[in-house]
Design an enzyme around this catalytic site. Structure first.
Site, short mmCIF file in Angstrom:
data_model
loop_
_atom_site.label_atom_id
_atom_site.label_comp_id
_atom_site.label_asym_id
_atom_site.label_seq_id
_atom_site.Cartn_x
_atom_site.Cartn_y
_atom_site.Cartn_z
NE ARG A 150 -5.59 -3.22 -12.04
CZ ARG A 150 -6.53 -2.59 -11.31
NH1 ARG A 150 -7.80 -2.83 -11.53
NH2 ARG A 150 -6.16 -1.75 -10.37
CG ASP A 159 -9.55 4.38 -6.13
OD1 ASP A 159 -8.88 3.56 -6.78
OD2 ASP A 159 -10.38 4.06 -5.27
NE ARG A 171 -12.91 1.08 -9.50
CZ ARG A 171 -13.21 1.86 -8.47
NH1 ARG A 171 -14.46 2.11 -8.18
NH2 ARG A 171 -12.24 2.39 -7.76
NE ARG A 182 -10.97 6.87 -2.68
CZ ARG A 182 -10.62 5.76 -2.01
NH1 ARG A 182 -10.41 5.82 -0.73
NH2 ARG A 182 -10.47 4.62 -2.64
NE ARG A 219 -12.01 1.87 0.53
CZ ARG A 219 -12.89 1.14 -0.16
NH1 ARG A 219 -14.11 0.96 0.30
NH2 ARG A 219 -12.54 0.61 -1.31
CG LEU A 220 -10.43 9.72 4.87
CD1 LEU A 220 -10.05 10.30 6.23
CD2 LEU A 220 -10.22 10.77 3.79
CB SER A 221 -7.99 4.29 1.25
OG SER A 221 -9.24 3.85 0.81
CG HIS A 275 -2.08 2.23 -13.26
ND1 HIS A 275 -2.95 2.59 -12.24
CD2 HIS A 275 -1.93 0.89 -13.15
CE1 HIS A 275 -3.30 1.51 -11.55
NE2 HIS A 275 -2.69 0.46 -12.09
CD GLU A 330 -2.13 -0.01 3.52
OE1 GLU A 330 -2.25 1.07 2.89
OE2 GLU A 330 -1.59 -0.07 4.64
CG ASN A 331 -1.67 0.84 -3.80
OD1 ASN A 331 -1.55 2.06 -3.87
ND2 ASN A 331 -2.87 0.26 -3.76
C1 IPE Z 1 -5.57 4.00 -8.45
O1 IPE Z 1 -6.39 3.28 -9.31
C2 IPE Z 1 -4.09 3.82 -8.72
C3 IPE Z 1 -3.30 3.19 -7.66
C4 IPE Z 1 -3.76 2.78 -6.49
C5 IPE Z 1 -1.88 3.00 -7.92
P1 IPE Z 1 -6.73 1.74 -9.03
O2 IPE Z 1 -5.64 0.92 -9.64
O3 IPE Z 1 -6.96 1.53 -7.59
O4 IPE Z 1 -8.06 1.56 -9.88
P2 IPE Z 1 -9.33 0.69 -9.48
O5 IPE Z 1 -9.74 1.11 -8.10
O6 IPE Z 1 -8.92 -0.74 -9.54
O7 IPE Z 1 -10.34 1.05 -10.52
MG MG Z 2 -8.64 1.50 -6.37
#
Ligand code: IPE
Ligand code: MG
Length: 230
Positions: free
Chosen positions: A15, A2, A6, A176, A182-184, A19, A49-50
């Site tokens: 973003r 995670d 950010r 995490r 959290r465990l999400s 990744h 959920e993504n």
């Molecule tokens: C984790 O990073 C990658 C995935 C869930 C695919 P995020 O994309 O959740 O990054 P933040 O939490 O917005 O910084």
């Molecule tokens: Mg995230």
């Protein structure tokens, strides 16, 4: 894994760049864990959920999976393959939301790496812990309906056999990053007695040293599994 978004935002990058950097961190941690002899590693790559994210972000992440899988194929062809076995966990049925070409690539990757046993790297894609338990419950309900299983005979083991992680040990340590506590929806059943380790580090910044730190902290934990101190 995670904090990719950010991480990118802090650098004024899109973003997607976060990744990409997250994929590098994944490779780095796999290398390090394999060196240390960690037998099982499970990464949360994409949750059920993504899919709520913007279509642009979802397709950029799918494209990264594709790239990563094709890179794996190329390595395989050139005998530069990694040392670890790859498994995918999550709802990866055909006709689901994960594109069919990706499903084919990941099945191929699982098959080609299946003879490597030293470190098993599981990657959770379209994964949700609640959905995983629900799937196991439905399978058991079907057996009950057919008269092959009595409700009172259902054991924890039966549920575990219906999880994506069937046959693997329960996780000892869950890491995490990114400051969330959290465990999400990750490994909900399996994490019953897992030690949890939280850190503010954003996933793309996660290094060998952070893994070392987590393992050092883990080594100091007293695990009693509900028992009292000996
Ligand atoms: C984790 O990073 C990658 C995935 C869930 C695919 P995020 O994309 O959740 O990054 P933040 O939490 O917005 O910084
Ligand atoms: Mg995230």
């Amino acid at each position: 894994m995670d904090g990719n978004g950010r991480w990118a935002k802090r650098r004024g990058l899109p973003r997607t760049e976060g990744h990409k950097a997250g994929v590098d961190a994944f490779e780095r941690v796999c290398e390090c864990a394999a060196d240390l002899g960690v037998p099982y590693l499970t990464f949360y790559a994409f949750s059920t959920e993504n899919w709520r994210r913007s279509p642009e972000e979802v397709s950029a992440i799918m494209e990264l999976f594709r790239r990563q899988l094709r890179e794996g194929e190329r390595r395989q062809a050139e005998n530069e393959e990694k040392r670890w076995r790859i498994r995918y966990i999550g709802d990866l049925e055909e006709g689901g939301p994960v594109p069919d070409d990706i499903l084919a690539l990941l099945r191929d990757m699982e098959e080609k790496s299946s003879f490597r046993e030293e470190t098993v790297v599981s990657i959770a894609v379209n994964y949700g812990g609640q959905q995983e338990i629900l799937r196991a419950a439905r399978r058991l309900a079907a057996l009950v309906q057919k008269g092959q299983l009595a409700p009172e005979d259902i054991s924890e083991r039966d549920i575990e056999d219906g999880l994506y992680t069937a046959g693997q040990p329960m996780p000892d340590l869950i890491i995490r990053p990114s400051g969330e506590l959290r465990l999400s929806n990750f490994l909900l059943w399996q994490s019953a007695y897992a030690e949890l380790w939280f850190s503010d580090i954003l996933w793309p910044d996660f290094t060998e040293r952070d893994l070392d730190r987590a393992l050092e902290d883990f080594a100091l934990r007293q695990r009693r599994f509900g028992d009292i101190e000996a």
